[in-house]
Motif scaffolding. Sequence first.
Motif, mmCIF file in Angstrom:
data_model
loop_
_atom_site.group_PDB
_atom_site.id
_atom_site.type_symbol
_atom_site.label_atom_id
_atom_site.label_comp_id
_atom_site.label_asym_id
_atom_site.label_seq_id
_atom_site.Cartn_x
_atom_site.Cartn_y
_atom_site.Cartn_z
ATOM 1 N N SER A 84 0.859 -1.184 0.000
ATOM 2 C CA SER A 84 0.000 0.000 0.000
ATOM 3 C C SER A 84 0.895 1.234 0.000
ATOM 4 C CB SER A 84 -0.893 -0.012 1.246
ATOM 5 O OG SER A 84 -1.750 1.106 1.255
ATOM 6 N N ASN A 85 0.587 2.173 -0.846
ATOM 7 C CA ASN A 85 -0.487 2.285 -1.797
ATOM 8 C C ASN A 85 -0.087 1.903 -3.219
ATOM 9 O OD1 ASN A 85 1.006 4.424 -2.979
ATOM 10 N ND2 ASN A 85 -0.132 5.971 -1.897
ATOM 11 N N GLY A 107 -4.916 3.425 -1.156
ATOM 12 C CA GLY A 107 -4.371 2.249 -0.491
ATOM 13 C C GLY A 107 -4.625 1.069 -1.401
#
Lengths: 333, 333, 333
Positions: A210-211, B183
């Motif tokens: 992430s991300n 995310g």
Amino acid sequence: MSVLKRYDLEKLAVATVASHTALQILRGAKKYGFRTIAIAGRADVAEFYQQFNFIDEVWTVDFRNFVKAAEKLVEANAVFIPHGSYVEYVGWRQALEAPVPTLGCRELIKWEADQYKKMELLQRGGIPTSRVYKTPEEVDRPVIVKLFGAKGGRGYFLARDREELRRRLAGLSDYIIQEYVFGVPAYYHYFSSPVYGRVEVFGADIRYESNVDGRTFGWVEPTFVVVGNLPLVLRESLLPTIWKYGVQFAKAVEEVVGCRLAGPYCLESIIRDDMSISVFEFSGRIVAGTNIYMGYGSPYSVLYFDRPMDMGERIAHEIREAARRGRLEDLFT
Amino acid sequence: MSVLKRYDLEKLAVATVASHTALQILRGAKKYGFRTIAIAGRADVAEFYQQFNFIDEVWTVDFRNFVKAAEKLVEANAVFIPHGSYVEYVGWRQALEAPVPTLGCRELIKWEADQYKKMELLQRGGIPTSRVYKTPEEVDRPVIVKLFGAKGGRGYFLARDREELRRRLAGLSDYIIQEYVFGVPAYYHYFSSPVYGRVEVFGADIRYESNVDGRTFGWVEPTFVVVGNLPLVLRESLLPTIWKYGVQFAKAVEEVVGCRLAGPYCLESIIRDDMSISVFEFSGRIVAGTNIYMGYGSPYSVLYFDRPMDMGERIAHEIREAARRGRLEDLFT
Amino acid sequence: MSVLKRYDLEKLAVATVASHTALQILRGAKKYGFRTIAIAGRADVAEFYQQFNFIDEVWTVDFRNFVKAAEKLVEANAVFIPHGSYVEYVGWRQALEAPVPTLGCRELIKWEADQYKKMELLQRGGIPTSRVYKTPEEVDRPVIVKLFGAKGGRGYFLARDREELRRRLAGLSDYIIQEYVFGVPAYYHYFSSPVYGRVEVFGADIRYESNVDGRTFGWVEPTFVVVGNLPLVLRESLLPTIWKYGVQFAKAVEEVVGCRLAGPYCLESIIRDDMSISVFEFSGRIVAGTNIYMGYGSPYSVLYFDRPMDMGERIAHEIREAARRGRLEDLFT
């Protein structure tokens, strides 16, 4: 480790820190008949692990005094399986000193604390690595900067060129500047078996970060925090090379660090579009990527065994076989 | 459901609509000794399902009159496993009324028909959710707009800012505006077991969405139509939190909706790069993401059982155990 | 193939070229009781394969004289399983002539050597394909250009419009220009079983391609070199169509090419965001994507068999059953 000599091999326990890969480690251990101990740092974490029947004991301890917990583990006739979060939680100094028999090459932890020494060890093994820049001035292409102590992908950033790099490094210290290699990430799982005298290529994964692995459309800056793992199988024509790198790394650890790399480890790479491999990291113990095949086993495990096995079972299998042959000291330091 | 009292428990059949997760549901049921019925809406679909030995009967029915099919299911001594496509095919009104014992909390279907009520239920469970904007004027960052009745990702669009949002909303009604959280997507599969009195975290997946997961290079606008699923294992340190959210959701359904969430369900989230989780959807029944481990079982299933199990087998296991204990009414509404 | 008549069916060996999918093919064969032979082109490759117990013999041969190796295979009472790398290594002319019983429709290799004939065969099967442009002048949208003999994704490039296409085609010959379809890639694995008289949909994968599946942020031009494979399960409502395309393709091969497509094959597609499928390639034999479920078996294999099976086991199962029924000649050409 001399303390092993006093252990009752019929009543061996397997312990690990309750996080990272603890579930597969302890489940594998239970499957092979060992008692199991999970060591949690917080009550809510302990509560989660307590619900599983394959975990005999969940201890809640203060990681700042892990040495004490290690002493209790010895009293409990336990061997200890280290993983990435373990070193993060207790610190590398305690990890080096904890007086409990610990799987693998403990001394390697020192090398892993320094990004430059890590790269050096890979190079000593003849493994192709990403170029490291000593100063920003040398940089002539996109780079990735890793702050020392960066963990799980946090503390990484990209710079497309020297200008951006200079700007972003302002005020920072203790980092490594590496060439940003274009290609795809691939993480190789190995198992070094003193019992069978071989290095097994056990599986591969991709980190889910992430991300950067989300749908960000360039609207935010890429970040690289690992939140999961995805299963990967490799082009079979790459496997001989990948296996060879694993063998070379185990040998380099033995020669350079001076201790045996028993158990799981990992090389972390980018595969370029000419199929060359550039290794930018290693892990001297079990990686979370092995969680992808918990329970049903890894595709490559059947190359070595009659039935699929996950990494937790593989570790337990090795311990059982070593115990039977009076060779536990080949596994633990 | 009172009709269950008249069922012959020795000859129970398990039925579902021939789509979505029907293959694993019926295969699992057959493995546990139940008769199996697939209910198709078209002849070509029926033809596909007819080829499999584990499906005893394939019915072709008119979904506009599903209530009639439900009556026949009762005559056939069948319990019914609802899934996402079921509600889509027969409509939520018929799904609420169909007079066949239906796994899980049927009343929840009403809440799922309204995006605002869905978010409310999550919040009542203390689960962190993506921010909902009541009006475009409030919007100060990228958002995702979901039209009511959007299904399988169709009917979603992104707007990077208020201006773009206003332009794209022109002429539309019945939608929800949510913060577009940066995310990575992660979908958590749970199983709520009345028999064992626990919530199991069973697995996780990533949806494979066309065209956003393809190689579009920004040349076309992103769309979000689910065409498959990819297996995912989670960073183990996230699991206690993810399990807790599952427990809290089951409790919220019981308290707020007033019925027991028996069987599989799902929370659908983005994991941010600080590892916080933002839930933007739930599914009150089996999700297609569980198809990823059909046949060989989920990685997390071995936390609860001696051998890997897929979600279809897990459902069948629960039905068999509930039948043995005279507790089928805890599962079906 | 008449040579099969002289084979001792009790001592059948299964052979393949040591690459691509050899590990699962030979492991499956061993599991079903066959002797196994891996044929390597280089000593270091041979060394890798020699370490596995399920491989009885590793031969190192000169692929430029594969016909000779094929003669030795006949002496060794071996049948041969071709895969993608086989044709690449020995060339399609030798593959057509090698005097060893070879699984599947050997004649199909000729069609696969010509991108235009490949597309024609798909169309004859009534399978929707990506549009092919005869000249750059016709092009009115993004296209992908594939050089003849492109292998494993090397030799592909994109052009966003006619201008870019013209510029990049300068100096090139022997290529095919195809519409660049927006959506997500999906590769479908089939098994055509003469023994059971059916086409099985066996699994699906996504290719993991360097550098396009890496994090390149548009900083380098996309390339498409396959370095691994990722497991995929399909939206179940797509399965009847995908199965039907597999059936239609097998039929087209029989009618147009004139021989039976026994064993594994693959259709390679993009799924658009309206869920329509556009097939841009096929493979007339086992694809590397089936490696994703080596050892623990494919999700869809349990639709046809009591336990999960990987493609290597599936092939071995078919050979054993055909041998028992005196029908080996239905499998090999």
